[in-house]
Scaffold this motif. Sequence first.
Motif, PDB file in Angstrom:
ATOM      1  N   ALA A   2      57.962  41.692  51.670  1.00 37.56           N
ATOM      2  CA  ALA A   2      57.495  41.441  50.314  1.00 37.56           C
ATOM      3  C   ALA A   2      56.681  40.156  50.266  1.00 37.56           C
ATOM      4  CB  ALA A   2      58.696  41.353  49.371  1.00 37.56           C
ATOM      5  N   LEU A   3      56.137  39.842  49.068  1.00 42.30           N
ATOM      6  CA  LEU A   3      55.228  38.702  48.965  1.00 42.30           C
ATOM      7  C   LEU A   3      55.928  37.346  49.013  1.00 42.30           C
ATOM      8  CD1 LEU A   3      52.549  39.671  46.294  1.00 42.30           C
ATOM      9  CD2 LEU A   3      52.217  39.311  48.736  1.00 42.30           C
ATOM     10  N   GLY A   4      57.140  37.286  48.526  1.00 42.48           N
ATOM     11  CA  GLY A   4      57.801  35.974  48.446  1.00 42.48           C
ATOM     12  C   GLY A   4      57.382  35.253  47.169  1.00 42.48           C
ATOM     13  N   GLU A   5      58.285  34.424  46.658  1.00 42.18           N
ATOM     14  CA  GLU A   5      58.088  33.823  45.338  1.00 42.18           C
ATOM     15  C   GLU A   5      56.858  32.921  45.271  1.00 42.18           C
ATOM     16  OE1 GLU A   5      60.612  31.065  42.227  1.00 42.18           O
ATOM     17  OE2 GLU A   5      61.627  31.875  43.999  1.00 42.18           O
ATOM     18  N   LEU A   6      56.706  32.071  46.306  1.00 46.20           N
ATOM     19  CA  LEU A   6      55.596  31.129  46.317  1.00 46.20           C
ATOM     20  C   LEU A   6      54.249  31.866  46.377  1.00 46.20           C
ATOM     21  CD1 LEU A   6      54.955  28.097  46.360  1.00 46.20           C
ATOM     22  CD2 LEU A   6      54.771  28.264  48.850  1.00 46.20           C
ATOM     23  N   ARG A   7      54.193  32.913  47.213  1.00 50.31           N
ATOM     24  CA  ARG A   7      52.956  33.660  47.347  1.00 50.31           C
ATOM     25  C   ARG A   7      52.607  34.369  46.028  1.00 50.31           C
ATOM     26  NH1 ARG A   7      49.322  35.594  51.108  1.00 50.31           N
ATOM     27  NH2 ARG A   7      49.686  33.532  51.953  1.00 50.31           N
ATOM     28  N   VAL A   8      53.628  34.892  45.342  1.00 49.81           N
ATOM     29  CA  VAL A   8      53.384  35.521  44.038  1.00 49.81           C
ATOM     30  C   VAL A   8      52.792  34.507  43.073  1.00 49.81           C
ATOM     31  CG1 VAL A   8      54.502  36.528  42.006  1.00 49.81           C
ATOM     32  CG2 VAL A   8      55.143  37.313  44.301  1.00 49.81           C
ATOM     33  N   LYS A   9      53.366  33.297  43.092  1.00 46.80           N
ATOM     34  CA  LYS A   9      52.913  32.247  42.184  1.00 46.80           C
ATOM     35  C   LYS A   9      51.456  31.870  42.492  1.00 46.80           C
ATOM     36  CE  LYS A   9      54.230  27.666  40.678  1.00 46.80           C
ATOM     37  NZ  LYS A   9      54.965  26.463  41.047  1.00 46.80           N
ATOM     38  N   THR A  67      49.235  33.655  44.078  1.00 48.26           N
ATOM     39  CA  THR A  67      48.337  34.769  43.796  1.00 48.26           C
ATOM     40  C   THR A  67      48.040  34.854  42.293  1.00 48.26           C
ATOM     41  OG1 THR A  67      49.222  35.968  45.692  1.00 48.26           O
ATOM     42  CG2 THR A  67      48.009  37.252  44.061  1.00 48.26           C
ATOM     43  N   ARG A  68      49.087  34.645  41.494  1.00 44.65           N
ATOM     44  CA  ARG A  68      48.866  34.627  40.040  1.00 44.65           C
ATOM     45  C   ARG A  68      47.842  33.567  39.657  1.00 44.65           C
ATOM     46  NH1 ARG A  68      52.112  37.158  36.484  1.00 44.65           N
ATOM     47  NH2 ARG A  68      54.116  38.005  37.175  1.00 44.65           N
ATOM     48  N   GLN A  69      47.961  32.379  40.265  1.00 44.32           N
ATOM     49  CA  GLN A  69      47.019  31.305  39.948  1.00 44.32           C
ATOM     50  C   GLN A  69      45.581  31.721  40.272  1.00 44.32           C
ATOM     51  OE1 GLN A  69      47.395  28.855  38.162  1.00 44.32           O
ATOM     52  NE2 GLN A  69      49.092  27.492  38.639  1.00 44.32           N
ATOM     53  N   VAL A  70      45.400  32.331  41.448  1.00 43.97           N
ATOM     54  CA  VAL A  70      44.047  32.788  41.804  1.00 43.97           C
ATOM     55  C   VAL A  70      43.593  33.876  40.828  1.00 43.97           C
ATOM     56  CG1 VAL A  70      42.653  33.977  43.544  1.00 43.97           C
ATOM     57  CG2 VAL A  70      44.213  32.144  44.231  1.00 43.97           C
ATOM     58  N   LEU A  71      44.496  34.803  40.528  1.00 42.99           N
ATOM     59  CA  LEU A  71      44.133  35.905  39.626  1.00 42.99           C
ATOM     60  C   LEU A  71      43.764  35.392  38.240  1.00 42.99           C
ATOM     61  CD1 LEU A  71      46.696  38.701  40.581  1.00 42.99           C
ATOM     62  CD2 LEU A  71      44.224  38.714  40.951  1.00 42.99           C
ATOM     63  N   ASN A  72      44.385  34.269  37.837  1.00 40.08           N
ATOM     64  CA  ASN A  72      44.076  33.715  36.516  1.00 40.08           C
ATOM     65  C   ASN A  72      42.618  33.265  36.415  1.00 40.08           C
ATOM     66  OD1 ASN A  72      46.615  34.230  35.552  1.00 40.08           O
ATOM     67  ND2 ASN A  72      47.399  32.153  35.884  1.00 40.08           N
ATOM     68  N   LYS A  73      41.970  33.098  37.562  1.00 37.27           N
ATOM     69  CA  LYS A  73      40.547  32.715  37.568  1.00 37.27           C
ATOM     70  C   LYS A  73      39.642  33.880  37.959  1.00 37.27           C
ATOM     71  CE  LYS A  73      41.689  28.102  39.233  1.00 37.27           C
ATOM     72  NZ  LYS A  73      41.401  27.023  40.176  1.00 37.27           N
ATOM     73  N   THR A  74      40.221  35.041  38.197  1.00 32.86           N
ATOM     74  CA  THR A  74      39.491  36.140  38.831  1.00 32.86           C
ATOM     75  C   THR A  74      38.933  37.132  37.818  1.00 32.86           C
ATOM     76  OG1 THR A  74      40.821  35.972  40.846  1.00 32.86           O
ATOM     77  CG2 THR A  74      39.772  38.097  40.409  1.00 32.86           C
ATOM     78  N   ASP A  75      37.675  37.496  38.015  1.00 32.67           N
ATOM     79  CA  ASP A  75      37.062  38.530  37.176  1.00 32.67           C
ATOM     80  C   ASP A  75      37.147  39.905  37.828  1.00 32.67           C
ATOM     81  OD1 ASP A  75      35.938  36.744  35.083  1.00 32.67           O
ATOM     82  OD2 ASP A  75      34.882  35.934  36.814  1.00 32.67           O
ATOM     83  N   LEU A  76      37.140  39.913  39.161  1.00 35.84           N
ATOM     84  CA  LEU A  76      37.241  41.176  39.897  1.00 35.84           C
ATOM     85  C   LEU A  76      38.031  40.898  41.169  1.00 35.84           C
ATOM     86  CD1 LEU A  76      36.375  44.161  40.522  1.00 35.84           C
ATOM     87  CD2 LEU A  76      34.447  43.167  41.775  1.00 35.84           C
ATOM     88  N   ALA A  77      39.070  41.708  41.396  1.00 36.44           N
ATOM     89  CA  ALA A  77      39.871  41.561  42.614  1.00 36.44           C
ATOM     90  C   ALA A  77      39.509  42.686  43.567  1.00 36.44           C
ATOM     91  CB  ALA A  77      41.359  41.616  42.272  1.00 36.44           C
ATOM     92  N   ILE A  78      39.310  42.337  44.855  1.00 35.01           N
ATOM     93  CA  ILE A  78      39.074  43.363  45.869  1.00 35.01           C
ATOM     94  C   ILE A  78      40.222  43.284  46.871  1.00 35.01           C
ATOM     95  CG2 ILE A  78      37.536  44.197  47.683  1.00 35.01           C
ATOM     96  CD1 ILE A  78      35.176  43.147  46.115  1.00 35.01           C
ATOM     97  N   LEU A  79      41.026  44.343  46.903  1.00 36.02           N
ATOM     98  CA  LEU A  79      42.130  44.407  47.863  1.00 36.02           C
ATOM     99  C   LEU A  79      41.635  45.151  49.090  1.00 36.02           C
ATOM    100  CD1 LEU A  79      45.053  44.016  48.736  1.00 36.02           C
ATOM    101  CD2 LEU A  79      45.667  46.062  47.432  1.00 36.02           C
ATOM    102  N   VAL A  80      41.651  44.459  50.221  1.00 42.17           N
ATOM    103  CA  VAL A  80      41.176  45.050  51.473  1.00 42.17           C
ATOM    104  C   VAL A  80      42.381  45.598  52.229  1.00 42.17           C
ATOM    105  CG1 VAL A  80      39.867  44.667  53.584  1.00 42.17           C
ATOM    106  CG2 VAL A  80      39.355  43.309  51.531  1.00 42.17           C
ATOM    107  N   ALA A  81      42.359  46.903  52.531  1.00 44.46           N
ATOM    108  CA  ALA A  81      43.479  47.529  53.239  1.00 44.46           C
ATOM    109  C   ALA A  81      42.964  48.181  54.528  1.00 44.46           C
ATOM    110  CB  ALA A  81      44.148  48.559  52.333  1.00 44.46           C
TER     111      ALA A  81
END
Lengths: 400, 400
Positions: free
Chosen positions: B75-82, B84-98
């Motif tokens: 899983a992501l882990g608490e710190l990574r979730v936090k 990621t949320r911070q980055v997403l708060n500035k993000t207009d478009l997210a690209i998830l590379v799989a």
Amino acid sequence: MSLNATPAGERVHIAFFGRRNAGKSSLVNAFTGQDLAIVSDVKGTTTDPVYKAMELLPLGPVQIIDTPGIDDEGALGELRVKKTRQVLNKTDLAILVADSTAPLGQAEEELLSLIKDKGIPYLLAWNKADLLDSVPEEGENTLWVSALTGLHIHELKEKAAALAGQEGPKRPLIADLLQPGDTVVLVVPIDKAAPKGRLILPQQQTIRDVLEAGAAALVCRDTELALTLAGLPKSPKLVVTDSQAFAKVARIVPREVPLTSFSILMARYKGDLALTVEGAKALHSLKDGDKVLVAEGCTHHRQCEDIGTVKLPRWVREATGVEPEFVFCSGREYPEDLSPYKMVIHCGGCTLGEREMKYRQRTAADQHIPITNYGILIAAINGILYRTLEPFPDMAHLLP
Amino acid sequence: MSLNATPAGERVHIAFFGRRNAGKSSLVNAFTGQDLAIVSDVKGTTTDPVYKAMELLPLGPVQIIDTPGIDDEGALGELRVKKTRQVLNKTDLAILVADSTAPLGQAEEELLSLIKDKGIPYLLAWNKADLLDSVPEEGENTLWVSALTGLHIHELKEKAAALAGQEGPKRPLIADLLQPGDTVVLVVPIDKAAPKGRLILPQQQTIRDVLEAGAAALVCRDTELALTLAGLPKSPKLVVTDSQAFAKVARIVPREVPLTSFSILMARYKGDLALTVEGAKALHSLKDGDKVLVAEGCTHHRQCEDIGTVKLPRWVREATGVEPEFVFCSGREYPEDLSPYKMVIHCGGCTLGEREMKYRQRTAADQHIPITNYGILIAAINGILYRTLEPFPDMAHLLP
């Protein structure tokens, strides 16, 4: 913002003039506290105007113009007069440096006349005062200084800052025409060219001035003007319209209701109204093939471009029945030599700033080329220029 | 204006996320056409988000955010979730590379959930498609690409530009409340803090929107409001006031005439109204010593400062009878950790831009800290918040 970040166009311009032998460059150095120009005791070492930015407290960022020294003998000569006029057209404060051990020469007297003719604030700085037995008291525009000993350099800077910082006598925008409780109708057409979600500055300034007079501004589009006027319990004190809607608005507003435009308000406010009204009269002496310069301040603004390059030429042709040759310039590319043109039609200059507009107008006036602006010309073409001047008691001298 | 002259805050922000092994950094390089991040086949070489400016046509200047690779397992882990949320708060478009040769892992599923929770547009880019026997057709949010061969990189960029360029669903400003021929009264107090010769942007935008609805805007100061209303043949459709004059204006405008403020119009327009109204309710649960963060976007604007540091604290104390501890921040210094605060009171954010304001609001919402703005809070303190919400049928759910 750092000192150098202030654009030259926004700096107050202080120009130094003087005879070769008066120690002008030394005084500029003492004034700016730096080796600005090459100083020597060989006459006339400064051969081109030198522009230098400095901070002049309490005034702020200024642009110093160190002009070439003038001859110690004789008159200015035609070319020098022309060049001096060009510099003066950009000058907010002129400092004439003279030698306090000698009287003013003919060239210096001519310089002073030029400066006074243009109505530019000036100081006469008598340099080399250290050589005098006693130093006279300073006058309103005069003081005795020494670049060598530093005598009264501080006072010169203080006086310069005070004089250059004085705003020219501004006329009112609209408040002088209003009483508290009055209603002014402002006609603001919304077309594709209007900036999205904003009002252009003249509209904002007018609303502000109406409010400060204790009056109310009723803002509507041209398409709702008839409806809006019909809904008022009594006639408005004044109707102000965007110039482009002039023809339509003039038909809607009853003849007894005072009508003017944002352009005319702004021209009166800036003190350009007489010049631009006079300039518009040249329209009626245009002949086929006469060159007309259409000048725009901005390069990107679609609205100006459409008006300037498409609509105005068509309107001029329709109104005069002649086919002038239209030459277009935009942005900073305003020609120094306007002699090929029979008239200049300039945009409102909202992006240029007042200094640059004044420079352009003065340049035209120097060369006796009529200059007008879009709004005034559109009023003239629509045959309502005089009607739109009627609301201003202080502009009665412009009426026929 | 050169590419790099576009401030980061005005660029559309596109963030890349992905597992260490999915080839995210290679894809970012293929996307931007430059060696943006260190690429190697050792897992997790990107350890901090990398910000890079580029031009993405037809969208224009964008800011690429290359985020650290996530673990391939677990899983992501608490710190990574936090984070990621911070980055997403500035993000207009997210690209998830799989990795198209493997199914989505738990961390990737969690990332997708976070992105969807925030309502941020996203693309799922299945990389390494060159290794597949056949490449599937792209879906609405999904496509198969190869950083190695360049397969569908062009399509990825086009899709990204299209998605990132979409504006969020904007609510109307005021036009939806008006019929052609209506009159709206706008109350614009002029005090020393008002910008000279201009109108602030919310006032300009409101006038524009009134005009576009075919209505008329009657602009007056608070001091002339009673006189202006008395002069109207019938009640206006709506009165809109500056928040600072709320108390006075609410006494003058008859209860049956709809009344609101520029702040509330703007909050509805930007989609913040529900959040900021909810945030204002925290006022009534404040206790002595509770920390309240008063945040201002600008550092120089005297008006905000006076309201924020002097008037608002006084009004809060008077309205609640308690003594909270006010903490002030201005400019860019908005704390990431809001946990010390019981509520955040933010200025209108006129100098911050929508992206930064959204970031600040999302940051507060993430941490379950109530956030409101000056205008909404002033309405609440004056006991007229609900009255000022009544004009909006679409905001009925905010009423008690």
